[in-house]
Design a protein around this motif. Structure first.
Motif, PDB file in Angstrom:
ATOM      1  N   ASP A   3       0.830  -1.208   0.000  1.00 11.86           N
ATOM      2  CA  ASP A   3       0.000   0.000   0.000  1.00 11.86           C
ATOM      3  C   ASP A   3       0.864   1.257   0.000  1.00 11.86           C
ATOM      4  OD1 ASP A   3      -2.147  -1.708   0.095  1.00 11.86           O
ATOM      5  OD2 ASP A   3      -2.738  -1.220   2.147  1.00 11.86           O
ATOM      6  N   GLU A   4       1.942   1.231   0.765  1.00  8.63           N
ATOM      7  CA  GLU A   4       2.838   2.385   0.829  1.00  8.63           C
ATOM      8  C   GLU A   4       3.400   2.709  -0.551  1.00  8.63           C
ATOM      9  OE1 GLU A   4       5.432   5.453   1.859  1.00  8.63           O
ATOM     10  OE2 GLU A   4       3.732   4.621   2.989  1.00  8.63           O
ATOM     11  N   TRP A   5       3.837   1.681  -1.271  1.00 14.75           N
ATOM     12  CA  TRP A   5       4.424   1.901  -2.602  1.00 14.75           C
ATOM     13  C   TRP A   5       3.355   2.338  -3.602  1.00 14.75           C
ATOM     14  CZ3 TRP A   5       9.237   2.870  -3.267  1.00 14.75           C
ATOM     15  CH2 TRP A   5       9.816   2.816  -4.543  1.00 14.75           C
ATOM     16  N   ALA A   6       2.149   1.798  -3.481  1.00 18.19           N
ATOM     17  CA  ALA A   6       1.054   2.200  -4.365  1.00 18.19           C
ATOM     18  C   ALA A   6       0.688   3.666  -4.150  1.00 18.19           C
ATOM     19  CB  ALA A   6      -0.167   1.317  -4.135  1.00 18.19           C
ATOM     20  N   LYS A   7       0.692   4.110  -2.902  1.00 21.60           N
ATOM     21  CA  LYS A   7       0.387   5.517  -2.625  1.00 21.60           C
ATOM     22  C   LYS A   7       1.405   6.428  -3.283  1.00 21.60           C
ATOM     23  CE  LYS A   7      -1.574   4.370   1.824  1.00 21.60           C
ATOM     24  NZ  LYS A   7      -1.237   4.238   3.248  1.00 21.60           N
ATOM     25  N   ARG A   8       2.667   6.029  -3.215  1.00 20.51           N
ATOM     26  CA  ARG A   8       3.727   6.878  -3.781  1.00 20.51           C
ATOM     27  C   ARG A   8       3.629   6.969  -5.301  1.00 20.51           C
ATOM     28  NH1 ARG A   8       9.473   5.459  -0.802  1.00 20.51           N
ATOM     29  NH2 ARG A   8       8.680   5.218   1.338  1.00 20.51           N
ATOM     30  N   HIS A   9       3.318   5.856  -5.951  1.00 25.81           N
ATOM     31  CA  HIS A   9       3.469   5.806  -7.405  1.00 25.81           C
ATOM     32  C   HIS A   9       2.159   5.732  -8.171  1.00 25.81           C
ATOM     33  CE1 HIS A   9       7.844   5.542  -7.265  1.00 25.81           C
ATOM     34  NE2 HIS A   9       7.679   4.802  -6.185  1.00 25.81           N
ATOM     35  N   LEU A  10       1.074   5.405  -7.518  1.00 27.48           N
ATOM     36  CA  LEU A  10      -0.226   5.383  -8.175  1.00 27.48           C
ATOM     37  C   LEU A  10      -1.141   6.486  -7.661  1.00 27.48           C
ATOM     38  CD1 LEU A  10      -1.062   1.537  -8.120  1.00 27.48           C
ATOM     39  CD2 LEU A  10       0.045   2.850  -9.948  1.00 27.48           C
ATOM     40  N   ARG A  11      -0.740   7.141  -6.562  1.00 31.96           N
ATOM     41  CA  ARG A  11      -1.591   8.098  -5.865  1.00 31.96           C
ATOM     42  C   ARG A  11      -2.934   7.447  -5.531  1.00 31.96           C
ATOM     43  NH1 ARG A  11       2.792   9.859  -5.848  1.00 31.96           N
ATOM     44  NH2 ARG A  11       3.494  11.947  -6.451  1.00 31.96           N
ATOM     45  N   ALA A  12      -2.855   6.195  -5.134  1.00 32.08           N
ATOM     46  CA  ALA A  12      -4.037   5.413  -4.774  1.00 32.08           C
ATOM     47  C   ALA A  12      -3.762   4.733  -3.446  1.00 32.08           C
ATOM     48  CB  ALA A  12      -4.337   4.373  -5.851  1.00 32.08           C
ATOM     49  N   ASP A  71      -3.022  -1.147  -4.391  1.00 32.70           N
ATOM     50  CA  ASP A  71      -2.842  -1.663  -5.745  1.00 32.70           C
ATOM     51  C   ASP A  71      -4.053  -2.540  -6.090  1.00 32.70           C
ATOM     52  OD1 ASP A  71      -1.978  -2.724  -8.139  1.00 32.70           O
ATOM     53  OD2 ASP A  71      -0.319  -3.878  -7.282  1.00 32.70           O
ATOM     54  N   GLU A  72      -5.023  -1.964  -6.789  1.00 32.58           N
ATOM     55  CA  GLU A  72      -6.280  -2.655  -7.101  1.00 32.58           C
ATOM     56  C   GLU A  72      -6.026  -3.974  -7.820  1.00 32.58           C
ATOM     57  OE1 GLU A  72     -10.254  -3.316  -7.059  1.00 32.58           O
ATOM     58  OE2 GLU A  72      -9.480  -1.371  -6.394  1.00 32.58           O
ATOM     59  N   ARG A  73      -6.408  -5.077  -7.170  1.00 31.74           N
ATOM     60  CA  ARG A  73      -6.295  -6.437  -7.702  1.00 31.74           C
ATOM     61  C   ARG A  73      -4.865  -6.801  -8.123  1.00 31.74           C
ATOM     62  NH1 ARG A  73     -10.701  -9.219  -8.168  1.00 31.74           N
ATOM     63  NH2 ARG A  73      -9.842 -10.634  -9.746  1.00 31.74           N
ATOM     64  N   GLY A  74      -3.891  -6.047  -7.594  1.00 34.97           N
ATOM     65  CA  GLY A  74      -2.492  -6.362  -7.866  1.00 34.97           C
ATOM     66  C   GLY A  74      -2.033  -6.039  -9.279  1.00 34.97           C
ATOM     67  N   ARG A  75      -2.760  -5.162  -9.959  1.00 35.98           N
ATOM     68  CA  ARG A  75      -2.420  -4.888 -11.359  1.00 35.98           C
ATOM     69  C   ARG A  75      -1.065  -4.215 -11.503  1.00 35.98           C
ATOM     70  NH1 ARG A  75      -8.029  -3.072 -11.323  1.00 35.98           N
ATOM     71  NH2 ARG A  75      -9.364  -4.699 -12.221  1.00 35.98           N
ATOM     72  N   PHE A  76      -0.731  -3.326 -10.574  1.00 34.98           N
ATOM     73  CA  PHE A  76       0.569  -2.641 -10.623  1.00 34.98           C
ATOM     74  C   PHE A  76       1.696  -3.663 -10.479  1.00 34.98           C
ATOM     75  CE2 PHE A  76       3.400   0.640  -8.262  1.00 34.98           C
ATOM     76  CZ  PHE A  76       4.046   0.987  -9.447  1.00 34.98           C
ATOM     77  N   ALA A  77       1.568  -4.566  -9.518  1.00 36.11           N
ATOM     78  CA  ALA A  77       2.575  -5.612  -9.340  1.00 36.11           C
ATOM     79  C   ALA A  77       2.654  -6.520 -10.563  1.00 36.11           C
ATOM     80  CB  ALA A  77       2.258  -6.437  -8.097  1.00 36.11           C
ATOM     81  N   ALA A  78       1.493  -6.835 -11.140  1.00 37.47           N
ATOM     82  CA  ALA A  78       1.472  -7.733 -12.304  1.00 37.47           C
ATOM     83  C   ALA A  78       2.162  -7.111 -13.514  1.00 37.47           C
ATOM     84  CB  ALA A  78       0.028  -8.086 -12.651  1.00 37.47           C
ATOM     85  N   SER A  79       2.233  -5.786 -13.564  1.00 34.42           N
ATOM     86  CA  SER A  79       2.881  -5.117 -14.702  1.00 34.42           C
ATOM     87  C   SER A  79       4.398  -5.090 -14.578  1.00 34.42           C
ATOM     88  CB  SER A  79       2.363  -3.684 -14.825  1.00 34.42           C
ATOM     89  OG  SER A  79       2.842  -2.865 -13.760  1.00 34.42           O
TER      90      SER A  79
END
Length: 405
Positions: free
Chosen positions: A228-237, A240-248
Motif C-alpha cells: 500500500d505504501e508503494w502504491a500511494k507513492r506511485h499510483l496516488r491510490a 494496488d487494485e487487484r495487484g495490477r501494478f505488481a502484475a505489470s
C-alpha cells in the motif's frame, strides 16, 4: 488436556449463547470491518450482518503520525481514539440496522482498537481506542484491550486469532494453514484434529509426537503495509487494485534477496511484528542502491517478499499441509495469491493449493472481525482466549477489559 481442547470444552460448559459484534481495524488503517454474529454452544458461528466503515483522511493521517514519536502525543492519541470510537459506533449502528437488532439484544462488542505501537519485548502493546465512549454511544457493553493481558503474562500478545481458527477451520484428516494477509502476514498451522486428539490421549493413548498436535501461529512479515505504501507513492491510490501494478512489473531477485536479509525472517516463533519494524523508513533503507529499479518492479518484488516469507514459514512449520486458506485484505489481490502459490511450488511444499477462506464457508473479510467477537464472548464468559504455545505467554489468560453500557 491440550490448550485448544480446553477452549472448546469451556465453550460447551458455559453455554455461550448470544449475539456479539466484532470490530477490526488493522495495520492497513483504511477502515473498520464489523460483523454481528450469533454464538450457540456446539454450533458454528452464524453471521447476521456485516459492515465496513472507512476512515476519513484526517483520521488516517493522525493514526499514521502516532506510529512514530512526536510532539504532544498524549493529546493527539486521545483525540484520535475518540474519533476512532465514533467510527466504530457508526459501524455498530449499521450492524444494528442491517441485522434488525436492538442494542439490548447484543451481549457485547469486541473491538480490537488500532495498533500504534507493538513492543512486547519491552512489555507493552498499544491499541488506541476509547471503549468507554463507544459504550456510551451504542449502549452496548464493550470488550477491548485484548492483547495486554497476554503480554503481561510474558507473551507476544499476538497473534490472537489462532484459537478462533482452530474452532472453525480445523479438519479431521489433514493439516491446514490459515494465512491472514492484512498489513502484516501471519499464519496459523492447524494439524488434523484426529492427531491433536491422539497427542492428548483422547483415543486411548495411540502414539503421536509430543508436538504433532500443537496449533502454531505467528507473524511472517509485511504484506499490504508495504504494498500500500508503494502504491500511494506511485499510483496516488490507497492500494494496488487487484495487484495490477505488481502484475505489470518483474521481480528483481537481487532486491528480493536484500529484503529477505532482514533478521526477523529467520527468528523462531513465537514472534510478532508490525509497523514498528516494517514501515516506509525500513523500505527506503532497503531500497538504497536500487534506485534504477522501476516502480512496478519494486511492487512485484514486494509482493514476492510477502509470498516467499510466508512460503518459507509454511515449509518450516507445516511441511505436510494440504491447503492454504487466505483471509484479510490480501485475499482480494489475485496477483498476491498467485505469487504465494508460486512460492510454495518452489519450496518443499509444492502442489499445495491456495484459496480464500470462502472455500470453508467464511468470507475472507469476516475472519478477523469474527475472531474478536469470539474473543469478546470468551471474556464475558471468563474463559481463556489465548494459546500460550502460540504467543509464548506463561499460561492461559482471560483476555480483554469490559466497559459496561
Amino acid at each position: 488436556m491440550h490448550e485448544e481442547q480446553k477452549l472448546a470444552a469451556r465453550t460447551q460448559q458455559t453455554g455461550a449463547d448470544g449475539v456479539y459484534f466484532g470490530l477490526m481495524s488493522g495495520t492497513s488503517m483504511d477502515g473498520v470491518d464489523g460483523v454481528a454474529v450469533q454464538f450457540r454452544a456446539g454450533e458454528a458461528p452464524r453471521v447476521l450482518a456485516d459492515a465496513f466503515v472507512g476512515f476519513a483522511d484526517g483520521l488516517r493521517d493522525a493514526l499514521f503520525a502516532l506510529q512514530q514519536p512526536g510532539e504532544n502525543e498524549i493529546e493527539r492519541e486521545a483525540l484520535a481514539a475518540s474519533a476512532l470510537a465514533a467510527r466504530y459506533a457508526v459501524c455498530c449502528h449499521e450492524l444494528l440496522r442491517s441485522a434488525n437488532l436492538a442494542p439490548a439484544s447484543v451481549r457485547a462488542i469486541g473491538v480490537h482498537g488500532q495498533t500504534v505501537r507493538h513492543r512486547p519485548e519491552k512489555g507493552y502493546t498499544r491499541q488506541i481506542n476509547n471503549p468507554a465512549l463507544l459504550a456510551e454511544m451504542t449502549q452496548i457493553d464493550v470488550v477491548a484491550d485484548f492483547r495486554s493481558r497476554d503480554v503481561a503474562a510474558g507473551g507476544q500478545g499476538a497473534p490472537l486469532v489462532p484459537a478462533f481458527h482452530a474452532q472453525v477451520f480445523g479438519a479431521k484428516d489433514e493439516t491446514r494453514v490459515v494465512c491472514n494477509l492484512g498489513g502484516i502476514s501471519n499464519i496459523t498451522v492447524l494439524p488434523p484434529t484426529r492427531v491433536r486428539a491422539a497427542s492428548r490421549g483422547d483415543d486411548g493413548g495411540h502414539a503421536a509426537a509430543a508436538d504433532s498436535g500443537a496449533i502454531r501461529g505467528f507473524d511472517c512479515g509485511p504484506a499490504n503495509v508495504l504494498l500500500d505504501e508503494w502504491a500511494k507513492r506511485h499510483l496516488r491510490a490507497p492500494f494496488d487494485e487487484r495487484g495490477r501494478f505488481a502484475a505489470s512489473g518483474t521481480v528483481n531477485q537481487t532486491l528480493l534477496n536484500a529484503l529477505l536479509a532482514e533478521p526477523f525472517f529467520e527468528q523462531a516463533p513465537p514472534k510478532s511484528t508490525g509497523r514498528d519494524l516494517f514501515n516506509s523508513e525500513w523500505l527506503d533503507a532497503k531500497l538504497a542502491g536500487f534506485e534504477a529499479v522501476a516502480p512496478a518492479d519494486v511492487q512485484a518484488t514486494l509482493a514476492a517478499l510477502t509470498a516467499v516469507s510466508v512460503a518459507r514459514e509454511i515449509e518450516r512449520h507445516a511441511p505436510g499441509c494440504r491447503a492454504v486458506y487466505v483471509c484479510g485484505g490480501g485475499a482480494r489481490n489475485p496477483e498476491l495469491l498467485k505469487a504465494l502459490e508460486r512460492a510454495l511450488d518452489r519450496s518443499g511444499v509444492s502442489g499445495v493449493p491456495v484459496m480464500t477462506t470462502e472455500a470453508l464457508g467464511v468470507p475472507a473479510h469476516h475472519v478477523e472481525a469474527l475472531a474478536f467477537a469470539w474473543l469478546a464472548m470468551r471474556c464475558v464468559e471468563r474463559a481463556a482466549g489465548n494459546l500460550p504455545a502460540v504467543t509464548g505467554a506463561a499460561g492461559e489468560r482471560v483476555l480483554g477489559a469490559i466497559y459496561p453500557r
